[in-house]
Design a protein around this motif. Sequence first.
Motif, short mmCIF file in Angstrom:
data_model
loop_
_atom_site.label_atom_id
_atom_site.label_comp_id
_atom_site.label_asym_id
_atom_site.label_seq_id
_atom_site.Cartn_x
_atom_site.Cartn_y
_atom_site.Cartn_z
N PRO A 8 0.81 -1.21 0.00
CA PRO A 8 0.00 0.00 0.00
C PRO A 8 0.85 1.27 0.00
O PRO A 8 1.81 1.39 0.77
N PRO A 9 0.53 2.22 -0.86
CA PRO A 9 1.28 3.49 -0.87
C PRO A 9 0.97 4.31 0.38
O PRO A 9 -0.12 4.20 0.96
N ARG A 10 1.93 5.11 0.79
CA ARG A 10 1.74 5.95 1.97
C ARG A 10 0.86 7.15 1.66
O ARG A 10 0.15 7.66 2.52
N GLY B 231 7.57 5.56 -1.62
CA GLY B 231 6.35 5.01 -1.04
C GLY B 231 5.08 5.65 -1.54
O GLY B 231 3.99 5.33 -1.06
N ALA B 232 5.17 6.55 -2.52
CA ALA B 232 3.99 7.24 -3.04
C ALA B 232 3.47 6.56 -4.29
O ALA B 232 4.20 5.87 -5.02
N LEU B 233 2.20 6.76 -4.55
CA LEU B 233 1.61 6.46 -5.85
C LEU B 233 1.57 7.78 -6.61
O LEU B 233 0.93 8.74 -6.17
N ALA C 95 8.73 6.07 -6.21
CA ALA C 95 7.27 6.07 -6.32
C ALA C 95 6.84 5.10 -7.42
O ALA C 95 7.58 4.81 -8.36
N ILE C 96 5.60 4.62 -7.31
CA ILE C 96 4.96 3.87 -8.39
C ILE C 96 4.32 4.90 -9.32
O ILE C 96 3.46 5.69 -8.89
#
Length: 344
Positions: A42-44, A92-94, A119-120
Amino acid sequence: MIDPTTTKMYAEAAEAADAVERQFTANAGVIDALVARLKQAPPRFIVTCARGSSDHAATYGKYLFETTLGLVTASASPSVGSVYAVQPQLDGALFVVISQSGKSPDLLRNAEIAKAAGAIVVALVNVADSPLARLADTVIPLRAGPENSVAATKSYLCSLAALLQLAARWSGDAALLAAIEELPEAMRAAWRQDWSSLVSGLRLAQNLFVLGRGLGLAAAQEAALKFKETCGLHAEAFSSAEVKHGPMALVGADFPVLAFAQDDDTGASTAAIASEFRARGAPVWLALPGAQGAGVLPLPAPRHPACTPLLTVQAFYGAVNALAVARGHNPDVPPHLNKVTETV
């Protein structure tokens, strides 16, 4: 004067429901694969990056992600990465980039920075083989098809629809999943609505406020832009809450207001400020699903309020196209504008 039903803008906006229906079917696999990845790690938080109409879609995405997933969603300023050469902490971000062409240099640079930071990167693009699509970890094609009018219509609605499908499948919200099944037909119904009172009322206008709130703010932003680019009409979008902090001092007799009210907990406050402005003598139009009465623009009621902005904008596009023609403009070729804007 040209026939408003013969413009490219009219034809392309009319295709939006079919494009959304096509998109939902074709993108199910890629959305589900992305959701599986996001649930496993899960992204932060979520960051959006876009310009113009696509940035208005990102506003919708912010409210959608925060209300359905509870994930804080922020808008990145493209200039921070492309001009100031700052590398934000995005591990850790989307990172969701929205672009019709997928080749604007500033968006590409920010996607590169986000990817390098961990990031994704997810790209929502209408051109599936664009540079942005090749850079992204996941591509969600808009599938709007060719769009030749300078004013974006179906590609904007397809951007909202892609965000909606992602949020629905990620959240697993049964009501929202059921609502998107019915959305294309609801959009067709919205396209058939009669908003001619708005066209006649704004034919000679010089200034305008467009109001929205929450999920509906993006629709107000998009409408204000379309008034400017297709009609030569100065329009500004405000949250129906923020308009009370100063801008409302301008509203009096003969200052028109268009209010987009949501069929959710924000709707009553938007309708109330519309009534207040009408009491001052301002010409006011209110779009609210299922509402009736003087100054009300008709809208079908969707099963879920997250779908309402798409219906509002779909109905609006028909009206603003007609208004542009009534004011002596060709909405397909606004002055000084190009279809693709490549910002560095």
